[in-house]
Scaffold this active site. Sequence first.
Site, PDB file in Angstrom:
ATOM      1  N   ASP A  15       0.851  -1.187   0.000  1.00 24.84           N
ATOM      2  CA  ASP A  15       0.000   0.000   0.000  1.00 24.84           C
ATOM      3  C   ASP A  15       0.895   1.248   0.000  1.00 24.84           C
ATOM      4  OD1 ASP A  15      -3.202   0.570   1.038  1.00 24.84           O
ATOM      5  OD2 ASP A  15      -1.756   2.223   1.107  1.00 24.84           O
ATOM      6  N   ILE A  16       0.512   2.218  -0.810  1.00 28.26           N
ATOM      7  CA  ILE A  16       1.337   3.426  -0.970  1.00 28.26           C
ATOM      8  C   ILE A  16       1.263   4.359   0.246  1.00 28.26           C
ATOM      9  CG2 ILE A  16      -0.323   4.981  -2.091  1.00 28.26           C
ATOM     10  CD1 ILE A  16       1.889   5.469  -4.228  1.00 28.26           C
ATOM     11  N   ASN A  57     -13.004  -3.315   2.439  1.00 26.54           N
ATOM     12  CA  ASN A  57     -14.056  -2.300   2.416  1.00 26.54           C
ATOM     13  C   ASN A  57     -14.887  -2.390   1.132  1.00 26.54           C
ATOM     14  OD1 ASN A  57     -12.981  -1.228   4.820  1.00 26.54           O
ATOM     15  ND2 ASN A  57     -11.572   0.101   3.695  1.00 26.54           N
ATOM     16  N   HIS A  76     -16.048   3.047   3.611  1.00 25.01           N
ATOM     17  CA  HIS A  76     -14.689   3.590   3.458  1.00 25.01           C
ATOM     18  C   HIS A  76     -13.920   3.032   2.262  1.00 25.01           C
ATOM     19  CE1 HIS A  76     -15.424   5.340   7.371  1.00 25.01           C
ATOM     20  NE2 HIS A  76     -15.661   4.133   7.852  1.00 25.01           N
ATOM     21  N   GLN A  77     -14.624   2.525   1.245  1.00 25.60           N
ATOM     22  CA  GLN A  77     -13.912   2.075   0.047  1.00 25.60           C
ATOM     23  C   GLN A  77     -13.598   3.288  -0.830  1.00 25.60           C
ATOM     24  OE1 GLN A  77     -16.075  -0.523  -2.643  1.00 25.60           O
ATOM     25  NE2 GLN A  77     -14.204  -1.159  -3.689  1.00 25.60           N
ATOM     26  N   HIS A 111     -10.339  -5.223  -3.030  1.00 32.69           N
ATOM     27  CA  HIS A 111      -8.991  -5.397  -2.466  1.00 32.69           C
ATOM     28  C   HIS A 111      -9.063  -5.776  -1.005  1.00 32.69           C
ATOM     29  CE1 HIS A 111     -10.133  -1.139  -2.218  1.00 32.69           C
ATOM     30  NE2 HIS A 111      -9.454  -1.088  -1.072  1.00 32.69           N
ATOM     31  N   PHE A 112      -8.120  -6.593  -0.599  1.00 38.39           N
ATOM     32  CA  PHE A 112      -7.971  -6.985   0.804  1.00 38.39           C
ATOM     33  C   PHE A 112      -6.716  -6.316   1.342  1.00 38.39           C
ATOM     34  CE2 PHE A 112     -10.964 -10.551   1.403  1.00 38.39           C
ATOM     35  CZ  PHE A 112     -11.404 -10.707   0.098  1.00 38.39           C
ATOM     36  N   HIS A 113      -6.874  -5.609   2.476  1.00 36.18           N
ATOM     37  CA  HIS A 113      -5.710  -5.043   3.154  1.00 36.18           C
ATOM     38  C   HIS A 113      -5.178  -6.085   4.149  1.00 36.18           C
ATOM     39  CE1 HIS A 113      -6.721  -0.647   2.368  1.00 36.18           C
ATOM     40  NE2 HIS A 113      -7.927  -1.167   2.221  1.00 36.18           N
TER      41      HIS A 113
HETATM   42  P1  AMP Z   1      -9.812   1.583   0.479  1.00 37.16           P
HETATM   43  O1  AMP Z   1     -10.139   2.737   1.365  1.00 37.16           O
HETATM   44  O2  AMP Z   1     -10.111   0.259   1.140  1.00 37.16           O
HETATM   45  O3  AMP Z   1     -10.435   1.697  -0.889  1.00 37.16           O
HETATM   46  O4  AMP Z   1      -8.233   1.596   0.324  1.00 37.16           O
HETATM   47  C1  AMP Z   1      -7.563   1.922  -0.848  1.00 37.16           C
HETATM   48  C2  AMP Z   1      -6.104   1.793  -0.550  1.00 37.16           C
HETATM   49  O5  AMP Z   1      -5.389   1.871  -1.763  1.00 37.16           O
HETATM   50  C3  AMP Z   1      -5.551   2.870   0.371  1.00 37.16           C
HETATM   51  O6  AMP Z   1      -4.966   2.279   1.531  1.00 37.16           O
HETATM   52  C4  AMP Z   1      -4.496   3.575  -0.490  1.00 37.16           C
HETATM   53  O7  AMP Z   1      -3.361   3.985   0.236  1.00 37.16           O
HETATM   54  C5  AMP Z   1      -4.168   2.494  -1.506  1.00 37.16           C
HETATM   55  N1  AMP Z   1      -3.630   2.982  -2.775  1.00 37.16           N
HETATM   56  C6  AMP Z   1      -4.171   3.931  -3.578  1.00 37.16           C
HETATM   57  N2  AMP Z   1      -3.405   4.106  -4.669  1.00 37.16           N
HETATM   58  C7  AMP Z   1      -2.366   3.241  -4.565  1.00 37.16           C
HETATM   59  C8  AMP Z   1      -1.231   2.949  -5.360  1.00 37.16           C
HETATM   60  N3  AMP Z   1      -1.007   3.589  -6.540  1.00 37.16           N
HETATM   61  N4  AMP Z   1      -0.359   2.007  -4.943  1.00 37.16           N
HETATM   62  C9  AMP Z   1      -0.579   1.364  -3.785  1.00 37.16           C
HETATM   63  N5  AMP Z   1      -1.623   1.593  -2.974  1.00 37.16           N
HETATM   64  C10 AMP Z   1      -2.512   2.523  -3.351  1.00 37.16           C
END
Ligand code: AMP
Length: 138
Positions: free
Chosen positions: A30-31, A86, A92-93, A99-101
């Site tokens: 994650d960035i 999410n 909070h998506q 995607h899975f964190h």
């Molecule tokens: P969500 O709130 O569950 O949709 O989380 C989206 C996640 O994507 C967040 O934690 C962001 O930091 C991550 N994210 C967005 N753009 C990138 C990217 N280019 N590379 C890696 N992670 C990203």
Amino acid sequence: MTTTIFKKIIDGEIPCHRIYEDGQVLAFLDINPLSPGHTLVIPKEPAVTLDALSEESGAAIGRVLPKIAAAVLKATGAKDFNVLQNNGAAAHQEVLHVHFHIIPKLESGDGLSVGWRPGKLTGGEELARKIAEQLEPA
Ligand code: AMP
């Protein structure tokens, strides 16, 4: 479905710190991590929310989540972690691609903070039956 940043990562148009890839799944850092090692595991199928994902992609993600989580723990030294998934703006998506964190929880407190306001289950029998009915083939 509009193109998302994750689709661009899958297609190689945007770089990522790749951790794992197979025919159906990609995992990368994650960035904006909540803690070091915060990893995203995504299907290559462009579904917006988990309920819309095919059984095949769901199975492919389920197959690799445990070993990616284990690798994150070994690499970071963390013992505890959260898996967060999410769906929808109210949940909070932000990126409209499933995607899975995987978020290591560190002794320092870094990681996911969860606000959890439990209620008391009422009408459980009827509710469970209603949900189970939705699983029955039409
Ligand atoms: P969500 O709130 O569950 O949709 O989380 C989206 C996640 O994507 C967040 O934690 C962001 O930091 C991550 N994210 C967005 N753009 C990138 C990217 N280019 N590379 C890696 N992670 C990203």
